[in-house]
Design a protein around this motif. Structure first.
Motif, mmCIF file in Angstrom:
data_model
loop_
_atom_site.group_PDB
_atom_site.id
_atom_site.type_symbol
_atom_site.label_atom_id
_atom_site.label_comp_id
_atom_site.label_asym_id
_atom_site.label_seq_id
_atom_site.Cartn_x
_atom_site.Cartn_y
_atom_site.Cartn_z
ATOM 1 N N PRO A 118 -49.586 -1.499 -16.753
ATOM 2 C CA PRO A 118 -49.276 -1.190 -18.051
ATOM 3 C C PRO A 118 -49.183 -2.001 -18.735
ATOM 4 C CG PRO A 118 -47.409 -1.223 -16.293
ATOM 5 C CD PRO A 118 -48.574 -1.976 -15.827
ATOM 6 N N ASP A 119 -49.153 -1.601 -20.344
ATOM 7 C CA ASP A 119 -48.431 -2.607 -21.261
ATOM 8 C C ASP A 119 -46.994 -3.099 -21.390
ATOM 9 O OD1 ASP A 119 -50.940 -0.724 -22.909
ATOM 10 O OD2 ASP A 119 -51.590 -3.441 -22.644
ATOM 11 N N ILE A 120 -46.293 -1.723 -20.978
ATOM 12 C CA ILE A 120 -45.573 -2.119 -20.976
ATOM 13 C C ILE A 120 -44.603 -1.353 -19.475
ATOM 14 C CG2 ILE A 120 -43.026 -0.677 -21.631
ATOM 15 C CD1 ILE A 120 -44.253 -0.340 -24.279
ATOM 16 N N ARG A 121 -44.454 -1.787 -18.394
ATOM 17 C CA ARG A 121 -44.123 -1.126 -16.873
ATOM 18 C C ARG A 121 -42.705 -0.996 -17.257
ATOM 19 N NH1 ARG A 121 -42.039 -4.406 -11.960
ATOM 20 N NH2 ARG A 121 -42.820 -2.744 -10.545
ATOM 21 N N ILE A 122 -42.506 0.938 -16.361
ATOM 22 C CA ILE A 122 -41.189 1.352 -16.791
ATOM 23 C C ILE A 122 -41.803 1.763 -14.992
ATOM 24 C CG2 ILE A 122 -39.749 2.990 -16.439
ATOM 25 C CD1 ILE A 122 -39.816 0.889 -19.115
ATOM 26 N N PRO A 123 -41.083 0.993 -13.966
ATOM 27 C CA PRO A 123 -40.913 1.727 -13.026
ATOM 28 C C PRO A 123 -39.793 2.573 -12.836
ATOM 29 C CG PRO A 123 -40.165 -1.014 -12.746
ATOM 30 C CD PRO A 123 -39.997 -0.141 -13.992
ATOM 31 N N GLN A 124 -40.627 3.672 -11.112
ATOM 32 C CA GLN A 124 -39.798 5.117 -11.545
ATOM 33 C C GLN A 124 -39.801 4.636 -8.788
ATOM 34 O OE1 GLN A 124 -40.142 7.924 -14.149
ATOM 35 N NE2 GLN A 124 -41.222 9.390 -12.455
ATOM 36 N N THR A 125 -38.960 5.949 -9.103
ATOM 37 C CA THR A 125 -38.752 5.485 -7.727
ATOM 38 C C THR A 125 -38.211 6.862 -7.807
ATOM 39 O OG1 THR A 125 -35.793 6.108 -8.023
ATOM 40 C CG2 THR A 125 -37.549 3.299 -7.330
ATOM 41 N N GLU A 126 -38.367 7.245 -5.739
ATOM 42 C CA GLU A 126 -37.905 9.100 -5.658
ATOM 43 C C GLU A 126 -36.940 9.527 -5.931
ATOM 44 O OE1 GLU A 126 -39.166 8.847 -1.302
ATOM 45 O OE2 GLU A 126 -38.543 11.044 -0.930
ATOM 46 N N GLU A 127 -36.163 7.891 -5.727
ATOM 47 C CA GLU A 127 -34.379 9.435 -6.022
ATOM 48 C C GLU A 127 -34.586 8.797 -7.254
ATOM 49 O OE1 GLU A 127 -31.123 5.097 -4.920
ATOM 50 O OE2 GLU A 127 -30.580 6.260 -6.167
ATOM 51 N N ASP A 128 -35.180 8.690 -8.678
ATOM 52 C CA ASP A 128 -34.378 9.074 -9.674
ATOM 53 C C ASP A 128 -35.088 10.614 -9.903
ATOM 54 O OD1 ASP A 128 -36.208 5.807 -10.473
ATOM 55 O OD2 ASP A 128 -33.812 7.121 -10.219
#
Lengths: 339, 258
Positions: free
Chosen positions: A312-322
């Motif tokens: 991505p241009d802007i990395r925003i990781p996301q998890t199962e916990e979120d």
């Protein structure tokens, strides 16, 4: 009389218990084409698969490794040999299909596994004041978020859902100041569906990246602007590790458009595929089928995105916990970015 | 094999016990009503051509609970059966099978006939059955995402028939058969190969479900009986990619009449 009852009952019990009716009623399969299936599968990969060199796979050594096992495989043991041999390609596009039609993948990409539970469209819907409108047989959802930001979720590039229904969604959001195109968990589909979407966001022709079929470069006409209007306001494309195949290709193309920003996490990374005249689907002698890519799609820098994916241009990781906490960080970022 | 020997010995023991001539009986007294629990174990084979043309076989235990009641003129029976095993295989490939069956039978006495000078009571009636199966094939290893599975169901209307041979006040020989006649059937199939809808209505020619049971029942007390016997179950869906399963079971049950 008692003796006749004894005899009658004993005979009946002996008959049923000792015969074992299931052996008579269901007979074993006598044919064995396991070694032929193995030979055909190995040869098919050797002939058409575009990434043996890229992935530094010595396919001849795989023959030596798996041929003895195929020789010793009886009945359905050949499935294990075929799946394990094809797993060496580490390609989520590569499948084995049973005689009846059940698909079995041979590999799951690490980013795909990582993000498998890191997105839930039900959580995304919580960010809307009104229910999303659903079209395309449930594959497209769209609405408008407060702040006049449009949102279109595209679950797949498969069949012709986007060719037939994307215009309806885009018409609904045409007067928004910005738009989110969400292709998280989109496992891909056809080039034509990508074209149906991309053509609505460009005001001039956009060259397509390199495309090879069986090693031959194919000259493709550029994307052309199409439709009743072009959406030229800011766009965010949301991606994650489960975005795969055409789900890799779409953000790579959209990144070339100046109004588009890609947000989320790197896509799965699968750039082999199939065409109508060089099909990935291949029938083995027994009737089982394998799917081995015949096409090689490239990024605009000329490299395949196989294994690498599209960042991505802007990395925003996301998890199962979120997600378990009801938070969609990537969507939140996109909304705030466009506000 | 040990279980079969024990069953035969039990059968002989029961047969040589005191056979007292029976009094004239009503159907209600003959029919083994009550709550029953049953356990069975035997050989099982299955082939679902959606996944494979190979036969998978092994042992498949079954657990069931039932309830039957007989009024003056008719009776009915409800039964829930659950079967699960990971011990079926084709060569070194194992598979897990799960089956769930629910039956409802209506039972009407239709008469009796003589066999070796004793009455055999005959019952007949309509039946309803729900049959659901799931097969998971461990081509790679159990629980892997890279395996294959198949499932299907059959909701049927049919007939059931029961024969009760009252040897004496404590001992019955019982035989039961249930056959579906009309079913709503669905199973997994490749939509690209078959341009048909699912589920479909099928007759017994295309979708067959047969249960056959032959057993000996011994009344420990007037309200408590134990049963041992043999059961054959055959299920066949001859549509799309065909499915067939068959099992021979030794069954043991306990029935309490309340």
């Amino acid at each position: 009389m008692r003796y006749r009852v004894h005899t009658f009952i004993t005979l009946i019990f002996f008959t049923f218990i000792l015969i074992s009716c299931e052996k008579i009623i269901i007979q074993p399969n006598e044919s064995n084409q396991n070694i032929k299936d193995f030979e055909a599968a190995w040869e098919r990969v050797n002939t058409v698969y575009p990434y043996l060199e890229l992935k530094q796979i010595n396919w001849n050594s795989m023959y030596l490794k798996y041929h003895p096992r195929a020789e010793q495989a009886y009945g359905d043991e050949i499935y294990t040999v075929l799946i394990e041999m094809l797993t060496e390609l580490k390609d989520m596009h590569v499948h084995v299909k049973t005689e009846g039609g059940e698909y079995m993948p041979t590999y799951l990409m690490p980013r795909w596994i990582k993000d498998k539970y890191a997105f839930d469209p039900i959580i995304a819907r919580n960010y809307f004041d009104q229910e999303l409108i659903i079209t395309g047989e449930g594959r497209i959802e769209y609405g408008i978020i407060s702040g006049n930001i449009g949102y279109i979720f595209m679950a797949t590039f498969d069949e012709d859902y986007l060719i037939n229904y994307f215009s309806e969604a885009l018409d609904y959001v045409k007067n928004t100041k910005a738009l989110i195109l969400d292709i998280r968990h989109n496992n891909g589909g056809s080039y034509q569906n990508i074209e149906a979407v991309v053509s609505r966001f460009i005001s001039s022709p956009l060259e397509k990246p390199e495309f090879y079929v069986l090693g031959e470069l194919i000259d493709l006409p550029p994307f052309q602007p199409r439709g009743s209007f072009q959406y030229l306001n800011p766009v965010v494309v949301l991606i994650n590790g489960v975005s795969y195949s055409s789900g890799d290709f779409f953000p790579e193309i959209m990144k070339q458009i100046s109004t588009v920003t890609v947000v989320g996490d790197t896509t799965g990374g699968g750039s082999s595929g199939s065409t109508s005249y060089a099909r990935a689907e291949y029938r083995l002698p027994s009737g089982k089928m394998i799917f081995v890519g015949t096409t090689d799609l490239r990024r605009y820098d000329g490299k395949p995105w196989e294994w690498i994916g599209v960042a991505p241009d802007i990395r925003i990781p996301q998890t199962e916990e979120d997600i378990n906490q009801g938070i969609d960080k990537q969507l939140e970022y996109a909304i705030n970015f466009l506000k | 094999m040990k279980t079969k020997s024990q069953l035969l010995l039990l059968a002989f023991f029961l047969i040589v016990s005191n056979l007292i001539g029976q009094d004239s009986l009503k159907n209600k007294q003959v029919f083994p009503a009550g709550i029953s629990i049953e356990y069975g174990l035997g050989k099982y084979s299955v082939r679902d051509e959606y996944i494979s043309n190979e036969k998978y076989s092994g042992t498949l235990p079954n657990f069931s609970v039932g309830w039957s009641r007989f009024h003056n003129k008719h009776g009915y029976r409800l039964k829930l059966e659950y079967r699960r095993s990971t011990k079926i295989s084709n060569n070194k490939i194992s598979a897990e099978v799960k089956q769930f069956v629910f039956n409802q039978d209506f039972i009407y006495p239709i008469g009796k006939f003589l066999l070796f000078s004793k009455d055999v009571f005959v019952f007949l009636g309509p039946s309803m059955e729900i049959f659901i199966y799931n097969l998971e094939y461990d081509f790679v290893h159990h629980g892997s995402n890279l395996n294959a599975d198949a499932s299907g169901y059959m909701v049927s209307l049919g007939i059931n028939s029961e024969f009760i041979y009252k040897l004496n006040t404590k001992l019955n020989i019982e035989s039961f058969v249930r056959l579906n006649l009309l079913s709503v059937v669905s199973k997994e199939f490749d939509g690209n190969r078959y341009d048909e809808s699912s589920p479909q209505l099928m007759t017994v020619v295309s979708a067959t479900n047969i249960d056959f049971d032959l057993s000996i029942r011994y009344y420990v007390f007037k309200k408590l009986s134990v049963k041992a016997g043999y059961r054959l179950e055959l299920t066949r869906i001859n549509k799309w990619d065909p499915f067939i399963s068959c099992s021979d079971n030794l069954i043991f049950s306990l029935t309490y009449k309340f």
